[in-house]
Design a protein around this motif. Structure first.
Motif, PDB file in Angstrom:
ATOM      1  N   PRO A 236       0.802  -1.191   0.025  1.00 29.13           N
ATOM      2  CA  PRO A 236       0.023   0.021  -0.004  1.00 29.13           C
ATOM      3  C   PRO A 236       0.912   1.197   0.034  1.00 29.13           C
ATOM      4  O   PRO A 236       0.521   2.319  -0.641  1.00 29.13           O
ATOM      5  N   LEU A 237       2.204   1.239   0.619  1.00 24.39           N
ATOM      6  CA  LEU A 237       2.808   2.381   0.645  1.00 24.39           C
ATOM      7  C   LEU A 237       3.441   2.772  -0.679  1.00 24.39           C
ATOM      8  O   LEU A 237       3.248   3.643  -1.166  1.00 24.39           O
ATOM      9  N   ILE A 242       3.058   5.878  -5.964  1.00 21.93           N
ATOM     10  CA  ILE A 242       2.779   5.694  -7.179  1.00 21.93           C
ATOM     11  C   ILE A 242       1.635   6.697  -7.754  1.00 21.93           C
ATOM     12  O   ILE A 242       1.892   7.525  -8.672  1.00 21.93           O
ATOM     13  N   ARG A 243       0.520   6.581  -6.793  1.00 22.60           N
ATOM     14  CA  ARG A 243      -0.657   7.576  -7.211  1.00 22.60           C
ATOM     15  C   ARG A 243      -0.337   8.853  -6.870  1.00 22.60           C
ATOM     16  O   ARG A 243      -1.066   9.874  -6.964  1.00 22.60           O
ATOM     17  N   GLY A 244       0.628   9.309  -5.976  1.00 23.22           N
ATOM     18  CA  GLY A 244       0.932  10.443  -5.464  1.00 23.22           C
ATOM     19  C   GLY A 244       0.023  10.960  -4.436  1.00 23.22           C
ATOM     20  O   GLY A 244      -0.422  12.376  -4.255  1.00 23.22           O
ATOM     21  N   VAL A 245      -0.552  10.215  -3.639  1.00 26.52           N
ATOM     22  CA  VAL A 245      -1.359  10.552  -2.350  1.00 26.52           C
ATOM     23  C   VAL A 245      -0.590   9.956  -1.158  1.00 26.52           C
ATOM     24  O   VAL A 245       0.208   9.060  -1.128  1.00 26.52           O
ATOM     25  N   THR A 246      -1.033  10.463  -0.219  1.00 27.73           N
ATOM     26  CA  THR A 246      -0.583  10.210   1.444  1.00 27.73           C
ATOM     27  C   THR A 246      -1.813   9.974   2.174  1.00 27.73           C
ATOM     28  O   THR A 246      -3.068  10.475   1.921  1.00 27.73           O
TER      29      THR A 246
END
Length: 281
Positions: A236-237, A242-246
């Motif tokens: 998941p990290l 990759i998606r540019g989300v946190t």
């Protein structure tokens, strides 16, 4: 208590905590509190209020924040609160970003510390811990060592209080860590609160957790835990990167404005009162 108090005996008593998940309290779950966590900073605030009534507390830290976010989103808000005590942990997430120029990062870090120290507040800084979660992260160790070296230099230069997290042997016990192996468990947050209070010279009764020696894992159990860790946390990290989300994108600071901390009942009492008022509205 291991030192004379470094805090004011009178006057303005405002404690502001800045940073990321480390300071937000991730790993120390408590659904009664904002963002569902408690953490070492809340515990420090409560002990301050018991030792010196009248302390107010704000915690602006949000998980996953990089140093640039802390400088742009938290620093000015903290300075406007005219704190007597500021804690800062920042840069850990930047170190995990492979493209980070760590030397440049620490120049920005020093700039932030200089601003905080210039207010006359007591500033508390932290080194990073050598978290041995996997051989995959071993290349980051040199970065972490450089980060810690610079934090120690900057703390000495600006007269900041240093909590040398790197040297706290208690954290070699895996039970001091949450299941993601990167954030402290409840026991870890509680222990760290005691270390901060010791450095500040604030009396407390937080005692280290007394455990039996950890049970040795069989090879099968170790492999099972490794697979679970990779599935639940590592994949998941990398997916978020990759998606540019946190994990902090949709979150707000836990205590965005200084709240007066009661001597009895602590911050849970403050949270319960706020929820009650919300229902009445």
């Amino acid at each position: 208590m291991c030192a004379d108090s470094l805090l004011p005996s009178s006057g303005r008593r405002v404690f502001v905590a800045l940073g990321d998940s480390f300071t937000e309290g991730v790993g120390d779950r408590d659904e009664r509190l904002p963002n569902g966590v408690r953490g070492w900073a809340d515990r420090v605030a409560e002990k301050l209020a018991k030792a010196q009534p009248g302390w107010k507390y704000a915690n602006l830290a949000i998980r996953s924040k990089r140093l640039r976010h802390i400088m742009s989103e938290q620093a000015d808000l903290a300075l406007a609160m005219e704190p007597a005590l500021v804690t800062l942990y920042a840069g850990g997430n930047d170190i995990l970003d492979l493209g980070t120029d760590v030397a440049a990062l620490m120049e920005d870090y020093e700039e932030l510390v200089a601003r905080l120290a210039g207010t006359g507040a007591t500033v508390v800084l932290f080194t990073g811990f050598d978290v041995k979660v996997s051989a995959l992260l071993e290349p980051l160790r040199k970065r972490n060592a450089f980060y810690n070296h610079r934090v120690r230099e900057i703390a000495a230069k600006y007269g900041a209080v240093l909590v040398d997290y790197w040297c706290l042997d208690a954290f070699h016990d895996r039970r001091m860590w949450d299941s993601d192996r990167l954030h402290m468990s409840k026991a870890g947050h509680k222990y760290l609160a005691g270390q901060v209070l010791d450095q500040l010279g604030v009396p407390h009764k937080i005692l280290p957790k007394e455990w039996d020696p950890p049970a040795r894992l069989s090879l099968r159990e170790w492999e099972r835990r490794q697979r679970r860790w990779v599935h639940d946390w590592v994949l998941p990290l990398f997916g978020r990167k990759i998606r540019g989300v946190t994990l902090g994108d949709a979150l707000s600071p836990r205590w965005p404005e200084p709240v007066k901390v009661p001597r009895k009942g602590g911050l849970k009492k403050v949270s319960e009162k706020a929820r009650a008022q919300g229902r009445e509205c």
